[in-house]
Write a protein that holds these residues in place. Structure first.
Motif, PDB file in Angstrom:
ATOM      1  N   LYS A   1       0.828  -1.203   0.000  1.00 31.79           N
ATOM      2  CA  LYS A   1       0.000   0.000   0.000  1.00 31.79           C
ATOM      3  C   LYS A   1       0.866   1.258   0.000  1.00 31.79           C
ATOM      4  O   LYS A   1       0.565   2.229  -0.709  1.00 31.79           O
ATOM      5  CB  LYS A   1      -0.951   0.023   1.197  1.00 31.79           C
ATOM      6  CG  LYS A   1      -1.920   1.201   1.161  1.00 31.79           C
ATOM      7  CD  LYS A   1      -2.879   1.199   2.325  1.00 31.79           C
ATOM      8  CE  LYS A   1      -3.945   2.287   2.153  1.00 31.79           C
ATOM      9  NZ  LYS A   1      -3.407   3.614   1.826  1.00 31.79           N
TER      10      LYS A   1
ATOM     11  N   ASP B   1       0.660   4.030  -2.871  1.00 33.55           N
ATOM     12  CA  ASP B   1       0.339   5.426  -2.541  1.00 33.55           C
ATOM     13  C   ASP B   1       1.398   6.370  -3.114  1.00 33.55           C
ATOM     14  O   ASP B   1       1.084   7.414  -3.698  1.00 33.55           O
ATOM     15  CB  ASP B   1       0.250   5.607  -1.026  1.00 33.55           C
ATOM     16  CG  ASP B   1      -1.004   5.001  -0.428  1.00 33.55           C
ATOM     17  OD1 ASP B   1      -1.938   4.692  -1.197  1.00 33.55           O
ATOM     18  OD2 ASP B   1      -1.051   4.833   0.806  1.00 33.55           O
TER      19      ASP B   1
ATOM     20  N   THR C   1     -12.761   9.513  -9.565  1.00 34.60           N
ATOM     21  CA  THR C   1     -11.552   8.877  -9.045  1.00 34.60           C
ATOM     22  C   THR C   1     -10.435   8.880 -10.077  1.00 34.60           C
ATOM     23  O   THR C   1      -9.274   9.186  -9.766  1.00 34.60           O
ATOM     24  CB  THR C   1     -11.855   7.431  -8.617  1.00 34.60           C
ATOM     25  OG1 THR C   1     -12.855   7.442  -7.591  1.00 34.60           O
ATOM     26  CG2 THR C   1     -10.611   6.732  -8.098  1.00 34.60           C
TER      27      THR C   1
ATOM     28  N   GLU D   1      -5.877   0.184  -5.482  1.00 34.45           N
ATOM     29  CA  GLU D   1      -5.948   1.261  -4.493  1.00 34.45           C
ATOM     30  C   GLU D   1      -6.892   2.362  -4.960  1.00 34.45           C
ATOM     31  O   GLU D   1      -7.653   2.917  -4.150  1.00 34.45           O
ATOM     32  CB  GLU D   1      -4.552   1.832  -4.241  1.00 34.45           C
ATOM     33  CG  GLU D   1      -4.513   2.965  -3.229  1.00 34.45           C
ATOM     34  CD  GLU D   1      -5.071   2.609  -1.870  1.00 34.45           C
ATOM     35  OE1 GLU D   1      -5.579   3.530  -1.192  1.00 34.45           O
ATOM     36  OE2 GLU D   1      -5.018   1.421  -1.472  1.00 34.45           O
ATOM     37  N   MET D   2      -6.884   2.669  -6.236  1.00 32.14           N
ATOM     38  CA  MET D   2      -7.836   3.644  -6.765  1.00 32.14           C
ATOM     39  C   MET D   2      -9.263   3.163  -6.568  1.00 32.14           C
ATOM     40  O   MET D   2     -10.156   3.940  -6.203  1.00 32.14           O
ATOM     41  CB  MET D   2      -7.552   3.900  -8.247  1.00 32.14           C
ATOM     42  CG  MET D   2      -6.248   4.638  -8.504  1.00 32.14           C
ATOM     43  SD  MET D   2      -5.743   4.617 -10.244  1.00 32.14           S
ATOM     44  CE  MET D   2      -6.996   5.638 -10.990  1.00 32.14           C
ATOM     45  N   TYR D   3      -9.485   1.881  -6.780  1.00 31.62           N
ATOM     46  CA  TYR D   3     -10.821   1.313  -6.575  1.00 31.62           C
ATOM     47  C   TYR D   3     -11.239   1.422  -5.113  1.00 31.62           C
ATOM     48  O   TYR D   3     -12.381   1.783  -4.799  1.00 31.62           O
ATOM     49  CB  TYR D   3     -10.838  -0.152  -7.021  1.00 31.62           C
ATOM     50  CG  TYR D   3     -12.159  -0.827  -6.758  1.00 31.62           C
ATOM     51  CD1 TYR D   3     -13.224  -0.665  -7.640  1.00 31.62           C
ATOM     52  CD2 TYR D   3     -12.363  -1.604  -5.625  1.00 31.62           C
ATOM     53  CE1 TYR D   3     -14.452  -1.261  -7.391  1.00 31.62           C
ATOM     54  CE2 TYR D   3     -13.582  -2.198  -5.370  1.00 31.62           C
ATOM     55  CZ  TYR D   3     -14.620  -2.029  -6.254  1.00 31.62           C
ATOM     56  OH  TYR D   3     -15.841  -2.618  -5.995  1.00 31.62           O
ATOM     57  N   ARG D   4     -10.308   1.131  -4.198  1.00 36.98           N
ATOM     58  CA  ARG D   4     -10.625   1.244  -2.774  1.00 36.98           C
ATOM     59  C   ARG D   4     -11.055   2.669  -2.429  1.00 36.98           C
ATOM     60  O   ARG D   4     -12.006   2.878  -1.671  1.00 36.98           O
ATOM     61  CB  ARG D   4      -9.413   0.855  -1.927  1.00 36.98           C
ATOM     62  CG  ARG D   4      -8.987  -0.603  -2.021  1.00 36.98           C
ATOM     63  CD  ARG D   4      -7.874  -0.890  -1.027  1.00 36.98           C
ATOM     64  NE  ARG D   4      -7.261  -2.183  -1.272  1.00 36.98           N
ATOM     65  CZ  ARG D   4      -6.036  -2.368  -1.759  1.00 36.98           C
ATOM     66  NH1 ARG D   4      -5.268  -1.314  -2.048  1.00 36.98           N
ATOM     67  NH2 ARG D   4      -5.558  -3.576  -1.950  1.00 36.98           N
ATOM     68  N   ARG D   5     -10.340   3.634  -2.970  1.00 33.08           N
ATOM     69  CA  ARG D   5     -10.667   5.028  -2.688  1.00 33.08           C
ATOM     70  C   ARG D   5     -12.020   5.400  -3.281  1.00 33.08           C
ATOM     71  O   ARG D   5     -12.787   6.157  -2.677  1.00 33.08           O
ATOM     72  CB  ARG D   5      -9.572   5.941  -3.249  1.00 33.08           C
ATOM     73  CG  ARG D   5      -8.218   5.730  -2.583  1.00 33.08           C
ATOM     74  CD  ARG D   5      -7.132   6.614  -3.202  1.00 33.08           C
ATOM     75  NE  ARG D   5      -5.818   6.309  -2.652  1.00 33.08           N
ATOM     76  CZ  ARG D   5      -4.714   6.970  -2.962  1.00 33.08           C
ATOM     77  NH1 ARG D   5      -4.758   7.987  -3.822  1.00 33.08           N
ATOM     78  NH2 ARG D   5      -3.550   6.640  -2.428  1.00 33.08           N
TER      79      ARG D   5
ATOM     80  N   ALA E   1     -14.735   3.937  -1.050  1.00 31.82           N
ATOM     81  CA  ALA E   1     -14.823   4.686   0.208  1.00 31.82           C
ATOM     82  C   ALA E   1     -15.536   6.021   0.002  1.00 31.82           C
ATOM     83  O   ALA E   1     -16.260   6.491   0.890  1.00 31.82           O
ATOM     84  CB  ALA E   1     -13.433   4.922   0.778  1.00 31.82           C
ATOM     85  N   GLY E   2     -15.355   6.607  -1.177  1.00 29.71           N
ATOM     86  CA  GLY E   2     -15.951   7.921  -1.440  1.00 29.71           C
ATOM     87  C   GLY E   2     -17.365   7.863  -1.972  1.00 29.71           C
ATOM     88  O   GLY E   2     -18.096   8.853  -1.914  1.00 29.71           O
TER      89      GLY E   2
ATOM     90  N   HIS F   1      -5.984  11.532 -10.866  1.00 29.27           N
ATOM     91  CA  HIS F   1      -4.620  11.109 -11.195  1.00 29.27           C
ATOM     92  C   HIS F   1      -4.343  11.290 -12.681  1.00 29.27           C
ATOM     93  O   HIS F   1      -5.128  10.869 -13.535  1.00 29.27           O
ATOM     94  CB  HIS F   1      -4.411   9.636 -10.819  1.00 29.27           C
ATOM     95  CG  HIS F   1      -4.714   9.340  -9.392  1.00 29.27           C
ATOM     96  ND1 HIS F   1      -3.891   9.727  -8.366  1.00 29.27           N
ATOM     97  CD2 HIS F   1      -5.770   8.709  -8.820  1.00 29.27           C
ATOM     98  CE1 HIS F   1      -4.417   9.347  -7.215  1.00 29.27           C
ATOM     99  NE2 HIS F   1      -5.541   8.742  -7.459  1.00 29.27           N
TER     100      HIS F   1
END
Length: 216
Positions: free
Chosen positions: A12, A16, A94, A63-67, A70-71, A98
């Motif tokens: 992670k 990040d 999302t 990690e982008m998917y997790r964010r 969460a949002g 980036h």
């Protein structure tokens, strides 16, 4: 003597750091060596976690998917149309955070099965609304591919929101396309007002699903 303790180097933390560096150098400039320098470690330390760049991209996409999840939490009261709107708006938002976010996401393989929870819930919602499983899969995948393709093209013009690449000035384009007046006018529909045009396109996808499968 420096007694500051850094966070342990895990997948992670590397992902990040890679996502932060992505905005500076873009996908072409992103390398394990550059990320190692950013983390102040030796490159071989990263190979302990990722065998190659694609493995890192897979973790970055995850990690982008997790964010995103969460949002944009799921609302059990959604209709299937509302779910397509909510999830694809969240995906676009999302990806736009980036530089080259859509390119990172496209073709990457999630590193776990945590995405299964949201996918399962979406398929339950659609089949409960009257879709067959095959229809539900096609409808959700088609909307996803629309969003991914849209953002890929959007980021080709604006790598980050408000940061427009050289060569996409609409007045200049209109002059160059003077012999093709309809094409010249269409430029404003293709290369500007991305928020509005994304919403219009997504509405077209949803209307197409309704018309194709007869489920309102």
């Amino acid at each position: 003597m420096n007694t500051e303790r850094r966070a342990p180097l895990d997948r992670k933390r590397v992902a990040d750091a890679a996502l932060e560096l992505l905005n500076e150098v873009g996908l072409d400039g992103l390398s394990l060596r550059a990320i190692a320098k950013e983390l102040d470690v030796k490159a071989p330390a990263l190979y302990w976690h990722f065998k190659d760049k694609q493995a890192l991209l897979d973790e970055m996409a995850t990690e982008m998917y997790r964010r995103m999840v969460a949002g944009v939490p799921l609302d059990p009261g959604d209709t299937w149309q509302e779910r397509l709107l909510r999830s694809n708006r969240g995906l676009r938002a999302t990806l736009l955070v980036h530089r080259d976010g859509a390119k990172v996401f496209s073709g990457s393989r999630f590193t776990g099965v945590e995405h299964g929870e949201q996918m399962e819930e979406n398929l339950r919602l659609f089949t409960a609304a009257g879709f067959t499983l095959a229809q539900a899969a096609r409808a959700t995948v088609t909307a996803y591919l629309y969003t991914l393709g849209y953002v890929t093209e959007e980021q080709g013009v604006e790598p980050l929101p408000g940061d427009r690449r050289e060569g996409y000035d609409m007045d200049e384009r209109t002059r160059r396309m003077a012999d093709f007046p309809l094409s010249a006018q269409a430029g404003a529909e293709i290369f500007t007002d991305y928020d509005q045009h994304f919403e219009e396109g997504l509405a077209l996808v949803i209307a197409g699903v309704e018309a194709r499968y007869g489920i309102g």
